[in-house]
Design a protein around this motif. Structure first.
Motif, PDB file in Angstrom:
ATOM      1  N   GLN A 178       0.834  -1.207   0.000  1.00  0.00           N
ATOM      2  CA  GLN A 178       0.000   0.000   0.000  1.00  0.00           C
ATOM      3  C   GLN A 178       0.868   1.256   0.000  1.00  0.00           C
ATOM      4  N   LYS A 179       1.922   1.184   0.794  1.00  0.00           N
ATOM      5  CA  LYS A 179       2.809   2.339   0.913  1.00  0.00           C
ATOM      6  C   LYS A 179       3.486   2.646  -0.424  1.00  0.00           C
ATOM      7  N   ALA A 183       4.010   7.604  -4.909  1.00  0.00           N
ATOM      8  CA  ALA A 183       3.924   8.528  -6.037  1.00  0.00           C
ATOM      9  C   ALA A 183       2.877   9.601  -5.762  1.00  0.00           C
ATOM     10  N   LYS A 184       1.743   9.162  -5.238  1.00  0.00           N
ATOM     11  CA  LYS A 184       0.655  10.088  -4.956  1.00  0.00           C
ATOM     12  C   LYS A 184       1.068  11.112  -3.894  1.00  0.00           C
ATOM     13  N   LEU A 185       1.771  10.608  -2.888  1.00  0.00           N
ATOM     14  CA  LEU A 185       2.237  11.478  -1.813  1.00  0.00           C
ATOM     15  C   LEU A 185       3.179  12.537  -2.375  1.00  0.00           C
ATOM     16  N   GLN A 186       4.107  12.111  -3.239  1.00  0.00           N
ATOM     17  CA  GLN A 186       5.051  13.049  -3.851  1.00  0.00           C
ATOM     18  C   GLN A 186       4.296  14.138  -4.611  1.00  0.00           C
ATOM     19  N   GLU A 187       3.348  13.711  -5.428  1.00  0.00           N
ATOM     20  CA  GLU A 187       2.567  14.653  -6.226  1.00  0.00           C
ATOM     21  C   GLU A 187       1.856  15.648  -5.309  1.00  0.00           C
ATOM     22  N   TYR A 188       1.275  15.104  -4.229  1.00  0.00           N
ATOM     23  CA  TYR A 188       0.521  15.931  -3.282  1.00  0.00           C
ATOM     24  C   TYR A 188       1.423  16.975  -2.631  1.00  0.00           C
ATOM     25  N   LEU A 189       2.616  16.533  -2.209  1.00  0.00           N
ATOM     26  CA  LEU A 189       3.512  17.450  -1.503  1.00  0.00           C
ATOM     27  C   LEU A 189       4.031  18.543  -2.435  1.00  0.00           C
ATOM     28  N   ASP A 247       5.629   9.928   6.331  1.00  0.00           N
ATOM     29  CA  ASP A 247       5.694   9.386   4.963  1.00  0.00           C
ATOM     30  C   ASP A 247       4.377   8.716   4.564  1.00  0.00           C
ATOM     31  N   ASP A 248       3.328   8.941   5.370  1.00  0.00           N
ATOM     32  CA  ASP A 248       1.994   8.435   5.000  1.00  0.00           C
ATOM     33  C   ASP A 248       1.181   9.547   4.351  1.00  0.00           C
TER      34      ASP A 248
END
Lengths: 338, 325
Positions: A23-24, A29-35, B22-23
């Protein structure tokens, strides 16, 4: 997702370490885009960038997270400071229409997020004047559409209090609101499809408060209300919605004839449902009203009424032990007033 | 399922909340970060473990959320000021005995600027109004000793318009009674010494009927139980001095059954995912119910009772006596 701050009704599931890792990885990728996106937007906001590209970025970010109130604020500031001043009324109207569509998509997924409802209100409050011959035309069209939109939201969840609040707001904001009778019919329909919809009963109490204040003779409609609530009490005597509404109809109990009549209605239901908590509890309340409000008109049966109340309160303690202390307190009051 | 409070687990759960950077979920909740810090800190205080989160870092984080332009606090650094995180910031600073870090004059001006001619309060300059924001304003102003600057009559008049026939209160005039709004309105009235506006008998009856056969409390008639109402309903009942009107043992069992016995934290209902919001309101409820070994909680401010006493703000509420075991 151990780091969520507030959530409702999400089942707890233990994930294996492998599943967690998978899941992580998917999220990275999504987290990177979001940040990156967040960073970009907050930088633009700081430099008072009111441009169309900045506006489009807020659309992207809000699609990922519709709860970022600061980004909603920024979006509105871009519109009022940058885009609207350079647009025709038709263009402004078109953009607001698009924003309303966007918030509708969000609300279907997240019907209880205040910030989304707020943005919708803001859009509606910024609809420009329409063509010269019909300056209120655009606004009235939007509000009418809102009423049907909100109807659908309440079909999906008939107790959503944000949606009910919004409904009252729409009705109060319309340049030409529909007659109160329409709203009354709406609550009738909601109640008849589910007697336990207290939100609809509540709405009804508000409408009647207004209607009855303007009408000298409202005995007929009030009697019809008593009839409706009686049906609800008979369908499910354990449902508190009808009993609470009934208490509103009785109010301070000024009319002895109504009190007497309703006491016998409930007494009758009690013979069918001898252990009904709500029958007993309401009888105690109404009989005490009789004693306290109309004591001078009672002659010999005053003591009997109080004895009745005490007997019912002792029974209630057995049926409904969670609230035994309340029944104790009421019982001590019966003695004091006798 | 556990029948005792798993304090150590809850403490480590709260400590771990900030270790998830990192979540994605961590970042998706940035708009509630400062509120989250207040919830975590208050839960720790109630469990007598206030030091489990480092004080100085917390105060620095609070100060980093200051929105210099508006004169209030955002929920996260660089987020816009809003009255909800502004109250959280003030609550945290008060609990940490660090109110001297606050620009009292500016924040007072900001809060007062949010009051509308009708007496209602907006959450920010965009104007959403809600009795929650009235409570935030009244609570925050009293915590910083500036309640005297509030137009109390106007504020009370608006709350009165939000009162319903069932004795409860809604978010705005005409809105249905809801236990959360009952808490904010009762507590705001208590702070302003205006509980004469409350219909005690009706409201205490309505509140007592929030308890369901499984012991949990709901927030409105014919709705499901949820741990967060353990605080909102109980707070209002304590303010009315009617806590004994519900079955406290059953409610204690319900709250304890919503704990996660492996990872710590409390959920809305047994078996659901936990979060810090339900964790604080669960332990807050337990404290008011006299659960052993917990620190007293002030139901009006939802902060440790000794902090409120130190500030000289204690009102006449009554919780259940602390049990010894």
């Amino acid at each position: 997702m151990a780091s969520m701050l507030a959530q409702h009704g999400v089942k707890r599931a233990r994930q294996s370490p492998e599943a967690l890792k998978a899941q992580k990885d998917k999220e990275t990728a999504k987290l990177q885009e979001y940040l990156v996106l967040t960073d970009d937007i907050f930088t633009k906001k700081k430099s008072s960038d009111w441009s169309r590209p900045a506006f489009d970025l807020t659309t992207r970010l809000l699609n990922m997270n519709a709860e970022l109130y600061t980004v909603w604020n920024y979006r509105r500031n871009i519109l009022t400071n940058g885009i609207f001043p350079a647009s025709t009324p038709e263009e402004i109207n078109g953009m607001l229409s698009e924003d309303l569509d966007m918030t509708m998509v969000f609300l279907r997924k997240r019907p209880k997020v205040y910030w989304i409802w707020n943005h919708r209100r803001w859009c509606l409050e910024h609809v420009p004047d329409g063509p010269v011959d019909d300056t209120n035309g655009w606004r009235q069209a939007y509000w009418l559409k809102e009423l049907s939109v909100i109807g659908k939201m309440l079909d999906a969840d008939s107790r959503n209090f944000l949606a009910w609040d919004y409904r009252r707001y729409v009705l109060a904001s319309m340049p030409n609101p529909p007659p109160e009778a329409n709203e009354l019919a709406y609550t009738t329909q909601k109640i008849e499809s589910n007697f336990s919809n207290f939100s609809a009963w509540h709405q009804r109490s508000k409408i009647y408060t207004r209607l009855w204040a303007d009408q000298l003779d409202h005995q007929t409609t009030k009697d019809e209300e008593f009839e409706l609530v009686k049906q609800a009490m008979y369908v499910d005597p354990n449902d508190q919605s009808a009993w609470i509404y009934h208490r509103w109809l009785i109010g301070p109990g000024d009319e002895k004839v109504v009190l007497d009549r309703e006491i016998s209605v409930i007494q009758e239901l009690l013979t069918v449902e001898p252990d009904s908590k709500w029958c007993l509890e309401s009888l105690v309340h109404y009989k005490l009203l009789l004693v306290n409000k109309h004591g001078e008109k009672l002659t010999s049966d005053r003591q009997q009424l109080l004895d009745d109340c005490r007997r019912m309160l002792r029974k209630l303690k057995g049926i409904d032990p969670q609230r035994a202390r309340r029944y104790d307190e009421l019982e001590s009051k019966c003695t004091a007033s006798s | 399922m556990s029948n005792v409070l798993l304090t150590d687990l809850h403490v480590s759960y709260i400590q771990s909340l900030d270790n998830h950077q990192d979540d994605l979920a961590y970042h998706l909740t940035s708009h509630l970060r400062l509120n989250g810090v207040y919830w975590g800190l208050t839960a720790l205080c109630v469990m007598n473990r206030q030091d489990a989160l480092p004080r100085d870092d917390m105060i620095e984080f609070v100060m980093s959320c200051w929105d210099h332009e508006a004169g209030g606090f955002g929920a996260h650094p660089e987020h816009d000021a809003h009255i909800l995180p502004t109250l959280s910031a003030i609550q945290i600073l008060a609990i940490q005995n660090a109110l001297d870090r606050l620009d009292v004059e500016r924040v007072t001006k900001y809060i007062l600027s949010l009051q509308n001619p009708s007496g209602s309060f907006s959450g920010d300059f965009f104007g959403e109004t809600d009795t929650r924001f009235t409570y935030c304003a009244v609570s925050a102003l009293s915590l910083i000793g500036k309640l005297g600057l509030l137009d109390v009559e106007k504020t009370v008049a608006h709350i009165r318009k939000c009162r319903n026939f069932d004795g409860g209160f809604g978010s705005s005039p005409g809105a249905e009674s809801h236990a959360g709004q009952v808490f904010v309105c009762c507590a705001a009235l208590a702070i302003m010494d205006r509980l004469d506006e409350v219909n005690y008998d009706m409201l205490a009856w309505w509140l007592a009927e929030r308890q369901l056969p499984n012991g949990g409390l709901n927030g409105r008639p014919e709705k499901l139980e949820d741990v967060c109402y353990s605080f909102w309903v109980l707070s209002a009942l304590s303010i009315l001095n009617k806590l004994p009107w519900i079955d406290s043992d059953m409610l204690i069992s319900f709250i304890l059954s919503a704990q996660d016995p492996e990872g710590g934290g409390i959920a809305d209902r047994p078996g659901d995912m936990v979060d810090v919001f339900h964790t604080v309101f669960g332990v807050a409820g337990l404290s008011l119910l006299g659960y052993p070994q917990l620190r007293d909680l002030d139901p009006v401010y939802c902060m440790p009772a000794d902090v409120i006493e130190r500030l000289g703000l204690r009102k006449g509420w009554k919780a259940l006596d602390r049990k010894t075991k």
